[in-house]
Design a protein around this motif. Structure first.
Motif, PDB file in Angstrom:
ATOM      1  N   TYR A   7       0.824  -1.213   0.000  1.00 63.86           N
ATOM      2  CA  TYR A   7       0.000   0.000   0.000  1.00 63.86           C
ATOM      3  C   TYR A   7       0.858   1.263   0.000  1.00 63.86           C
ATOM      4  O   TYR A   7       0.469   2.288   0.561  1.00 63.86           O
ATOM      5  CB  TYR A   7      -0.925  -0.005   1.221  1.00 63.86           C
ATOM      6  CG  TYR A   7      -1.725  -1.273   1.367  1.00 63.86           C
ATOM      7  CD1 TYR A   7      -2.679  -1.635   0.427  1.00 63.86           C
ATOM      8  CD2 TYR A   7      -1.519  -2.128   2.459  1.00 63.86           C
ATOM      9  CE1 TYR A   7      -3.409  -2.809   0.560  1.00 63.86           C
ATOM     10  CE2 TYR A   7      -2.241  -3.299   2.596  1.00 63.86           C
ATOM     11  CZ  TYR A   7      -3.179  -3.635   1.640  1.00 63.86           C
ATOM     12  OH  TYR A   7      -3.902  -4.794   1.770  1.00 63.86           O
ATOM     13  N   ASP A  31       1.389   3.415  -2.289  1.00 65.28           N
ATOM     14  CA  ASP A  31       0.757   4.562  -2.930  1.00 65.28           C
ATOM     15  C   ASP A  31      -0.202   5.279  -1.989  1.00 65.28           C
ATOM     16  O   ASP A  31      -0.424   6.487  -2.137  1.00 65.28           O
ATOM     17  CB  ASP A  31      -0.002   4.112  -4.177  1.00 65.28           C
ATOM     18  CG  ASP A  31       0.933   3.624  -5.278  1.00 65.28           C
ATOM     19  OD1 ASP A  31       2.130   3.975  -5.217  1.00 65.28           O
ATOM     20  OD2 ASP A  31       0.472   2.880  -6.171  1.00 65.28           O
ATOM     21  N   GLN A  32      -0.781   4.541  -1.047  1.00 60.21           N
ATOM     22  CA  GLN A  32      -1.704   5.164  -0.089  1.00 60.21           C
ATOM     23  C   GLN A  32      -0.984   5.653   1.172  1.00 60.21           C
ATOM     24  O   GLN A  32      -1.422   6.628   1.785  1.00 60.21           O
ATOM     25  CB  GLN A  32      -2.811   4.174   0.331  1.00 60.21           C
ATOM     26  CG  GLN A  32      -3.812   3.832  -0.742  1.00 60.21           C
ATOM     27  CD  GLN A  32      -3.287   2.815  -1.714  1.00 60.21           C
ATOM     28  OE1 GLN A  32      -2.513   1.928  -1.346  1.00 60.21           O
ATOM     29  NE2 GLN A  32      -3.687   2.924  -2.983  1.00 60.21           N
ATOM     30  N   LEU A  34      -5.595   9.846  -1.904  1.00 57.95           N
ATOM     31  CA  LEU A  34      -4.726   8.808  -2.446  1.00 57.95           C
ATOM     32  C   LEU A  34      -5.404   7.453  -2.571  1.00 57.95           C
ATOM     33  O   LEU A  34      -4.871   6.559  -3.241  1.00 57.95           O
ATOM     34  CB  LEU A  34      -3.478   8.670  -1.561  1.00 57.95           C
ATOM     35  CG  LEU A  34      -2.672   9.950  -1.343  1.00 57.95           C
ATOM     36  CD1 LEU A  34      -1.551   9.706  -0.347  1.00 57.95           C
ATOM     37  CD2 LEU A  34      -2.115  10.464  -2.661  1.00 57.95           C
TER      38      LEU A  34
END
Length: 469
Positions: free
Chosen positions: A71, A73-74, A141
């Motif tokens: 995760y 990207d988040q 995001l």
């Protein structure tokens, strides 16, 4: 006719008949034989459950790195100057997720995204929906479900449930409770049996080092015993902290902690009477118009001034009788889990609880659970858990190998390893039986699943004895 009972020696001194002293039978041999038999049955029948717990626990220990990879990207952002106000981040999250009820906001480090947490109808208990926002740009995001106070993301939640109950619900929790309840019994009993073995040579060498000259079953036992001694403290800690999460033993441990005032303290956000505040002023975040007049930025600013720093979670008041609750979320050493209550109308800190003021047993509980999860010391903690898990699996393999090596050496087909001889209970004196039963009753109340399995072992042993005679 008279008889002469005794003829004195030539010295003339009288000699009395020798007195025969009959020493009381030693208590340890039957106790040791009883412990051997119990260790045998527990090792053979409970070991698979302990092995599953060790493997799934090892997987869970590395979920922080797994989360950061899956995760990224988040979770991760590029640090770029000043952050935008938290209230604007909340607005961005609410626009992206209008169906949820704003519940909390999590603030991390300079390279962490902000988590805005919502309660959404249809989610399971303790599950919230988290919108991840870039704190520097306000960009949303992504959205993920998070579980519990730890904020576990989906992969960690899945592995956690695998370790906890194998995704079988409450029935599946019996497996982990069985493993945790027997782990300390098998480990402690095994070490006592190993230390009490009558072997020649230096005590330290024969207890802490394997016998290099041993072969066959003696060699297997040597490695099984010495590795078990080295692992004892870690295994006991895993068992104790694991039982605190179990269904039945955990509840009983909670009762004991409450009776001894060992509970982990917490602040109760219900601090106001209904209608206490004037709700006619300006309001902050959407969804709390009727009982919030300050922004989350003011709340965070107030607790930062009060000395609550690092990663925090700000929990919004759900009614006009509640205050904002702010808790530190870091579990790394040195643990700092301070918490505070903030008046939602004035932004004033009205109560604060410092971790340094926790009772010692509450601190030990927090430290122990964090260590069990592999969070307390970061990577070194994870490496220790890895060594413990691999060591437990090795002990199980050696245990089954000893069982196989103990099988009858006949040519009459397939035969399993033999249990240790019976009859130990009958050789115990009455007072020892009463004391032992009292201890078992106490442990039975504390660990009901352990008790049921122990009764099962006894019944099975009786059936085997009946059918083998």
């Amino acid at each position: 006719m008279s008889t002469q009972e005794h003829v004195p020696p030539s010295s003339g001194e009288p000699v009395t008949a020798p007195t025969q002293h009959r020493s009381a039978p030693s208590l340890w041999p039957p106790l040791r034989a009883l412990a051997l038999r119990l260790h045998f049955y527990a090792g053979v029948l409970v070991a698979p459950f302990i092995a599953v717990a060790a493997i799934t626990g090892l997987l869970y220990a590395y979920t922080p790195q797994l989360e950061q990879w899956l995760y990224a990207d988040q979770l991760r952002v590029e640090q770029q100057g000043h952050r935008i106000p938290l209230s604007l981040q909340v607005e961005a999250a609410q626009e992206a997720h209008p169906e949820g009820t704003l519940h909390a906001i999590r603030i991390g480090g300079p390279e962490d995204s902000t988590r805005v947490l919502f309660q959404v109808d249809g989610l399971e208990e303790s599950v919230r929906s988290s919108v991840f926002v870039d704190p520097y740009t306000g960009e949303v995001l992504g959205t993920l479900e998070v579980y519990g106070n730890s904020g576990a993301l989906p992969v960690r939640t899945w592995i956690s449930m695998l370790h906890r109950h194998l995704h079988l619900g409450e029935v599946g929790r019996l497996y982990s409770e069985l493993a945790a309840s027997w782990l300390w019994v098998v480990a402690l009993g095994g070490v006592v049996l190993w230390v009490s073995r009558g072997r020649t040579g230096s005590w330290i060498r024969r207890v802490f080092l394997p016998d290099q000259g041993a072969t066959g079953r003696r060699n297997t036992m040597s490695w099984h015993g010495t590795v078990g001694v080295w692992m004892l403290l870690g295994v006991l800690a895993l068992s104790a902290t694991g039982m605190t999460w179990s269904a039945y033993a955990g509840q009983n441990i909670g009762t004991i902690r409450q009776a001894l005032n060992w509970q982990t303290p917490s602040l109760n956000s219900e601090v106001f009477e209904a209608g206490h505040h004037d709700t006619g002023g300006t309001t902050a975040e959407h969804g709390h118009e009727h009982h919030v007049a300050v922004s989350v930025d003011q709340v965070v600013g107030a607790v930062r001034e009060a000395g609550i720093d690092g990663p925090i979670e700000v929990i919004y008041p759900a009614s006009e009788t509640q205050a904002f609750k702010v808790v530190e979320t870091g579990r790394e050493w040195p643990v700092q889990q301070d918490s505070a209550l903030v008046d939602p109308m004035t932004g004033e800190v009205i109560d604060i609880l410092r971790f340094e003021d926790y009772p010692l047993m509450a601190k030990l509980t927090v430290w122990g659970i964090a260590a069990h999860m592999g969070l307390l010391f970061g990577l070194p903690n994870q490496l220790v858990l890895t060594a413990l898990a691999v060591g437990i699996l090795a002990l199980i393999i050696w245990g089954y190998r000893m069982w196989w090596q103990r099988r009858p050496t006949t040519r009459e087909g397939f035969a399993l390893g033999r249990p240790f001889p019976r009859g130990s209970w009958r050789r115990l004196p009455l007072w020892a039986k009463v004391a032992l039963v009292a201890v078992l009753v106490g442990l039975g109340w504390l660990m009901p699943v352990w008790t049921v399995s122990l009764v099962g072992f006894l019944v099975m042993d009786a059936v085997i004895a009946r059918t083998s005679t």
